[in-house]
Scaffold this motif. Structure first.
Motif, PDB file in Angstrom:
ATOM      1  N   GLY A  21       0.822  -1.205   0.000  1.00 47.49           N
ATOM      2  CA  GLY A  21       0.000   0.000   0.000  1.00 47.49           C
ATOM      3  C   GLY A  21       0.851   1.247   0.000  1.00 47.49           C
ATOM      4  O   GLY A  21       2.039   1.204   0.340  1.00 47.49           O
ATOM      5  N   ASP A  25      -2.085   6.278   2.527  1.00 46.86           N
ATOM      6  CA  ASP A  25      -3.346   5.567   2.709  1.00 46.86           C
ATOM      7  C   ASP A  25      -3.050   4.344   3.570  1.00 46.86           C
ATOM      8  O   ASP A  25      -2.182   3.558   3.239  1.00 46.86           O
ATOM      9  CB  ASP A  25      -3.889   5.144   1.347  1.00 46.86           C
ATOM     10  CG  ASP A  25      -5.185   4.368   1.424  1.00 46.86           C
ATOM     11  OD1 ASP A  25      -5.749   4.233   2.519  1.00 46.86           O
ATOM     12  OD2 ASP A  25      -5.638   3.877   0.375  1.00 46.86           O
ATOM     13  N   ARG A  27      -4.533   1.672   3.876  1.00 46.50           N
ATOM     14  CA  ARG A  27      -5.062   0.425   3.321  1.00 46.50           C
ATOM     15  C   ARG A  27      -3.964  -0.354   2.610  1.00 46.50           C
ATOM     16  O   ARG A  27      -3.339   0.139   1.670  1.00 46.50           O
ATOM     17  CB  ARG A  27      -6.186   0.749   2.343  1.00 46.50           C
ATOM     18  CG  ARG A  27      -6.845  -0.473   1.768  1.00 46.50           C
ATOM     19  CD  ARG A  27      -8.069  -0.079   0.955  1.00 46.50           C
ATOM     20  NE  ARG A  27      -8.722  -1.251   0.441  1.00 46.50           N
ATOM     21  CZ  ARG A  27      -8.693  -1.609  -0.822  1.00 46.50           C
ATOM     22  NH1 ARG A  27      -8.054  -0.872  -1.710  1.00 46.50           N
ATOM     23  NH2 ARG A  27      -9.303  -2.691  -1.224  1.00 46.50           N
ATOM     24  N   THR A  46      -0.535  -5.803 -11.685  1.00 46.97           N
ATOM     25  CA  THR A  46      -1.887  -5.494 -11.231  1.00 46.97           C
ATOM     26  C   THR A  46      -2.713  -5.000 -12.416  1.00 46.97           C
ATOM     27  O   THR A  46      -2.258  -5.036 -13.556  1.00 46.97           O
ATOM     28  CB  THR A  46      -1.848  -4.449 -10.082  1.00 46.97           C
ATOM     29  OG1 THR A  46      -3.145  -4.381  -9.481  1.00 46.97           O
ATOM     30  CG2 THR A  46      -1.410  -3.079 -10.565  1.00 46.97           C
ATOM     31  N   ASP A  49      -7.121  -0.396 -13.261  1.00 51.91           N
ATOM     32  CA  ASP A  49      -8.249   0.212 -12.562  1.00 51.91           C
ATOM     33  C   ASP A  49      -8.273  -0.084 -11.066  1.00 51.91           C
ATOM     34  O   ASP A  49      -9.251   0.241 -10.389  1.00 51.91           O
ATOM     35  CB  ASP A  49      -9.565  -0.221 -13.213  1.00 51.91           C
ATOM     36  CG  ASP A  49      -9.839  -1.712 -13.076  1.00 51.91           C
ATOM     37  OD1 ASP A  49      -8.919  -2.471 -12.702  1.00 51.91           O
ATOM     38  OD2 ASP A  49     -10.982  -2.125 -13.352  1.00 51.91           O
ATOM     39  N   THR A  50      -7.214  -0.651 -10.508  1.00 53.21           N
ATOM     40  CA  THR A  50      -7.181  -0.886  -9.061  1.00 53.21           C
ATOM     41  C   THR A  50      -6.894   0.417  -8.320  1.00 53.21           C
ATOM     42  O   THR A  50      -6.282   1.343  -8.868  1.00 53.21           O
ATOM     43  CB  THR A  50      -6.101  -1.923  -8.680  1.00 53.21           C
ATOM     44  OG1 THR A  50      -4.821  -1.416  -9.046  1.00 53.21           O
ATOM     45  CG2 THR A  50      -6.368  -3.269  -9.330  1.00 53.21           C
ATOM     46  N   ASP A  51      -7.315   0.478  -7.075  1.00 52.62           N
ATOM     47  CA  ASP A  51      -7.037   1.650  -6.245  1.00 52.62           C
ATOM     48  C   ASP A  51      -5.537   1.890  -6.143  1.00 52.62           C
ATOM     49  O   ASP A  51      -5.085   3.037  -6.169  1.00 52.62           O
ATOM     50  CB  ASP A  51      -7.615   1.477  -4.835  1.00 52.62           C
ATOM     51  CG  ASP A  51      -9.128   1.510  -4.805  1.00 52.62           C
ATOM     52  OD1 ASP A  51      -9.737   2.021  -5.764  1.00 52.62           O
ATOM     53  OD2 ASP A  51      -9.707   1.025  -3.815  1.00 52.62           O
ATOM     54  N   LEU A  52      -4.772   0.817  -6.036  1.00 49.47           N
ATOM     55  CA  LEU A  52      -3.326   0.943  -5.890  1.00 49.47           C
ATOM     56  C   LEU A  52      -2.690   1.575  -7.129  1.00 49.47           C
ATOM     57  O   LEU A  52      -1.894   2.510  -7.023  1.00 49.47           O
ATOM     58  CB  LEU A  52      -2.716  -0.434  -5.624  1.00 49.47           C
ATOM     59  CG  LEU A  52      -1.295  -0.484  -5.129  1.00 49.47           C
ATOM     60  CD1 LEU A  52      -1.084   0.368  -3.891  1.00 49.47           C
ATOM     61  CD2 LEU A  52      -0.900  -1.928  -4.847  1.00 49.47           C
ATOM     62  N   ARG A  54      -4.187   3.412  -9.389  1.00 51.96           N
ATOM     63  CA  ARG A  54      -4.676   4.790  -9.499  1.00 51.96           C
ATOM     64  C   ARG A  54      -3.969   5.721  -8.526  1.00 51.96           C
ATOM     65  O   ARG A  54      -3.743   6.893  -8.818  1.00 51.96           O
ATOM     66  CB  ARG A  54      -6.184   4.843  -9.292  1.00 51.96           C
ATOM     67  CG  ARG A  54      -6.972   4.358 -10.504  1.00 51.96           C
ATOM     68  CD  ARG A  54      -8.448   4.741 -10.419  1.00 51.96           C
ATOM     69  NE  ARG A  54      -9.108   4.178  -9.261  1.00 51.96           N
ATOM     70  CZ  ARG A  54      -9.821   3.049  -9.269  1.00 51.96           C
ATOM     71  NH1 ARG A  54      -9.963   2.369 -10.381  1.00 51.96           N
ATOM     72  NH2 ARG A  54     -10.401   2.612  -8.171  1.00 51.96           N
ATOM     73  N   SER A  55      -3.575   5.185  -7.354  1.00 50.91           N
ATOM     74  CA  SER A  55      -2.930   6.040  -6.351  1.00 50.91           C
ATOM     75  C   SER A  55      -1.542   6.501  -6.781  1.00 50.91           C
ATOM     76  O   SER A  55      -1.051   7.503  -6.265  1.00 50.91           O
ATOM     77  CB  SER A  55      -2.863   5.327  -5.003  1.00 50.91           C
ATOM     78  OG  SER A  55      -1.939   4.266  -5.047  1.00 50.91           O
TER      79      SER A  55
END
Length: 157
Positions: A21, A25, A27, A46, A49-52, A54-55
Protein backbone atom coordinates in the motif's frame (compact mmCIF):
# COMPACT_ATOMS: atom_id res chain seq x y z
CA UNK A 1 28.34 -13.30 11.31
CA UNK A 2 25.13 -13.20 9.30
CA UNK A 3 25.07 -11.34 5.99
CA UNK A 4 21.72 -9.64 6.60
CA UNK A 5 21.36 -8.35 3.04
CA UNK A 6 21.87 -11.83 1.58
CA UNK A 7 19.59 -13.40 4.21
CA UNK A 8 16.82 -10.89 3.47
CA UNK A 9 16.86 -11.33 -0.32
CA UNK A 10 17.27 -15.12 -0.21
CA UNK A 11 14.28 -15.55 2.04
CA UNK A 12 12.19 -12.94 0.21
CA UNK A 13 12.84 -14.81 -3.07
CA UNK A 14 11.03 -17.81 -1.58
CA UNK A 15 7.97 -15.88 -0.40
CA UNK A 16 5.19 -15.33 -2.91
CA UNK A 17 3.22 -12.42 -1.53
CA UNK A 18 2.67 -9.74 1.05
CA UNK A 19 0.54 -6.70 1.71
CA UNK A 20 1.25 -3.55 -0.35
CA UNK A 21 0.00 0.00 0.00
CA UNK A 22 0.96 3.63 -0.35
CA UNK A 23 1.99 5.26 2.91
CA UNK A 24 -0.52 8.14 2.69
CA UNK A 25 -3.35 5.57 2.71
CA UNK A 26 -3.45 3.06 5.57
CA UNK A 27 -5.06 0.43 3.32
CA UNK A 28 -2.79 -2.49 2.39
CA UNK A 29 -3.83 -5.08 -0.20
CA UNK A 30 -2.47 -8.58 -0.89
CA UNK A 31 -0.05 -8.61 -3.81
CA UNK A 32 2.42 -11.09 -5.28
CA UNK A 33 5.91 -9.64 -5.55
CA UNK A 34 8.81 -10.47 -7.83
CA UNK A 35 12.28 -9.69 -6.54
CA UNK A 36 15.06 -7.95 -8.45
CA UNK A 37 17.85 -7.81 -5.88
CA UNK A 38 20.47 -6.45 -8.31
CA UNK A 39 18.67 -3.11 -8.43
CA UNK A 40 16.80 -3.31 -5.09
CA UNK A 41 13.32 -3.45 -6.62
CA UNK A 42 10.14 -5.42 -6.08
CA UNK A 43 7.81 -5.76 -9.05
CA UNK A 44 4.05 -6.30 -8.99
CA UNK A 45 1.54 -7.06 -11.73
CA UNK A 46 -1.89 -5.49 -11.23
CA UNK A 47 -4.77 -3.98 -13.17
CA UNK A 48 -4.88 -0.33 -14.21
CA UNK A 49 -8.25 0.21 -12.56
CA UNK A 50 -7.18 -0.89 -9.06
CA UNK A 51 -7.04 1.65 -6.25
CA UNK A 52 -3.33 0.94 -5.89
CA UNK A 53 -2.51 1.68 -9.54
CA UNK A 54 -4.68 4.79 -9.50
CA UNK A 55 -2.93 6.04 -6.35
CA UNK A 56 0.41 6.22 -8.19
CA UNK A 57 -0.96 7.32 -11.58
CA UNK A 58 -0.12 10.96 -10.84
CA UNK A 59 3.44 10.08 -9.85
CA UNK A 60 5.57 7.95 -7.52
CA UNK A 61 4.39 7.56 -3.93
CA UNK A 62 6.01 6.40 -0.70
CA UNK A 63 4.82 2.84 -0.10
CA UNK A 64 5.14 -0.12 2.21
CA UNK A 65 5.13 -3.88 1.55
CA UNK A 66 4.73 -6.18 4.54
CA UNK A 67 5.67 -9.86 4.36
CA UNK A 68 5.12 -12.53 6.97
CA UNK A 69 6.14 -16.14 6.43
CA UNK A 70 6.84 -18.40 9.40
CA UNK A 71 7.96 -21.25 7.17
CA UNK A 72 10.71 -19.13 5.63
CA UNK A 73 11.33 -17.38 8.93
CA UNK A 74 10.99 -13.89 7.50
CA UNK A 75 8.86 -11.05 8.76
CA UNK A 76 9.56 -7.66 7.21
CA UNK A 77 8.21 -4.16 6.78
CA UNK A 78 9.69 -2.89 3.52
CA UNK A 79 9.58 0.78 2.51
CA UNK A 80 10.19 2.32 -0.87
CA UNK A 81 8.86 4.40 -3.71
CA UNK A 82 6.04 2.87 -5.75
CA UNK A 83 5.52 3.88 -9.37
CA UNK A 84 3.88 2.72 -12.58
CA UNK A 85 6.11 1.03 -15.14
CA UNK A 86 5.63 0.39 -18.85
CA UNK A 87 8.69 -1.89 -19.05
CA UNK A 88 7.44 -4.55 -21.50
CA UNK A 89 10.67 -6.57 -21.28
CA UNK A 90 10.25 -6.83 -17.50
CA UNK A 91 6.59 -7.79 -17.90
CA UNK A 92 7.62 -10.53 -20.35
CA UNK A 93 10.20 -11.76 -17.85
CA UNK A 94 7.75 -11.83 -14.92
CA UNK A 95 4.64 -13.09 -16.71
CA UNK A 96 3.43 -16.47 -15.43
CA UNK A 97 0.37 -18.70 -15.09
CA UNK A 98 -0.79 -16.94 -11.92
CA UNK A 99 -0.70 -13.49 -13.56
CA UNK A 100 -2.45 -14.80 -16.66
CA UNK A 101 -5.36 -15.99 -14.53
CA UNK A 102 -6.33 -12.38 -13.87
CA UNK A 103 -6.24 -11.08 -17.45
CA UNK A 104 -8.45 -12.42 -20.25
CA UNK A 105 -6.09 -11.37 -23.04
CA UNK A 106 -2.88 -12.36 -21.26
CA UNK A 107 -0.05 -9.87 -21.05
CA UNK A 108 -1.50 -8.02 -24.07
CA UNK A 109 -4.61 -7.20 -22.05
CA UNK A 110 -4.96 -3.39 -22.03
CA UNK A 111 -5.69 -3.47 -18.29
CA UNK A 112 -2.30 -5.00 -17.30
CA UNK A 113 -0.20 -2.62 -15.22
CA UNK A 114 3.29 -3.22 -13.90
CA UNK A 115 4.23 -1.57 -10.60
CA UNK A 116 7.79 -0.96 -9.42
CA UNK A 117 8.76 -0.56 -5.76
CA UNK A 118 12.25 0.92 -5.43
CA UNK A 119 13.31 -0.11 -1.93
CA UNK A 120 14.67 2.45 0.51
CA UNK A 121 14.70 0.55 3.81
CA UNK A 122 13.41 -2.52 5.59
CA UNK A 123 12.94 -3.62 9.17
CA UNK A 124 13.46 -7.37 9.30
CA UNK A 125 12.87 -10.18 11.77
CA UNK A 126 14.54 -13.38 10.58
CA UNK A 127 13.90 -16.56 12.53
CA UNK A 128 14.89 -20.17 12.03
CA UNK A 129 11.42 -20.95 10.68
CA UNK A 130 8.51 -22.79 12.24
CA UNK A 131 10.41 -25.92 13.35
CA UNK A 132 13.17 -23.84 14.95
CA UNK A 133 10.48 -21.80 16.74
CA UNK A 134 9.00 -24.96 18.28
CA UNK A 135 12.47 -26.14 19.28
CA UNK A 136 13.31 -22.81 20.94
CA UNK A 137 10.04 -22.81 22.89
CA UNK A 138 10.57 -26.39 24.08
CA UNK A 139 14.21 -25.64 24.99
CA UNK A 140 13.16 -22.58 26.98
CA UNK A 141 10.71 -24.67 29.00
CA UNK A 142 13.49 -27.12 29.92
CA UNK A 143 16.32 -24.65 30.56
CA UNK A 144 14.33 -21.68 31.82
CA UNK A 145 16.20 -19.45 29.33
CA UNK A 146 14.41 -17.12 26.98
CA UNK A 147 14.00 -18.57 23.47
CA UNK A 148 16.35 -17.35 20.71
CA UNK A 149 13.97 -15.97 18.10
CA UNK A 150 16.62 -15.04 15.56
CA UNK A 151 17.81 -11.74 14.14
CA UNK A 152 16.15 -8.34 14.15
CA UNK A 153 17.79 -5.71 11.96
CA UNK A 154 17.26 -2.84 9.55
CA UNK A 155 18.54 -2.52 6.00
CA UNK A 156 19.04 0.57 3.88
CA UNK A 157 18.99 0.19 0.10
Amino acid sequence: MTDHNHQFWSRLDDINSGMLGVTQDSRLVPMSHYTDRKVGVLWFITAKDTDLARSVASGPQDAMHVVSDGGQGLYARIHGTLSLSDNRAKLDELWNAVASSWFEDGKQDPDVQLLRLDLTEAEVWATGGSMAFLYQIAKSKITGDKPDMGDHYSLTF
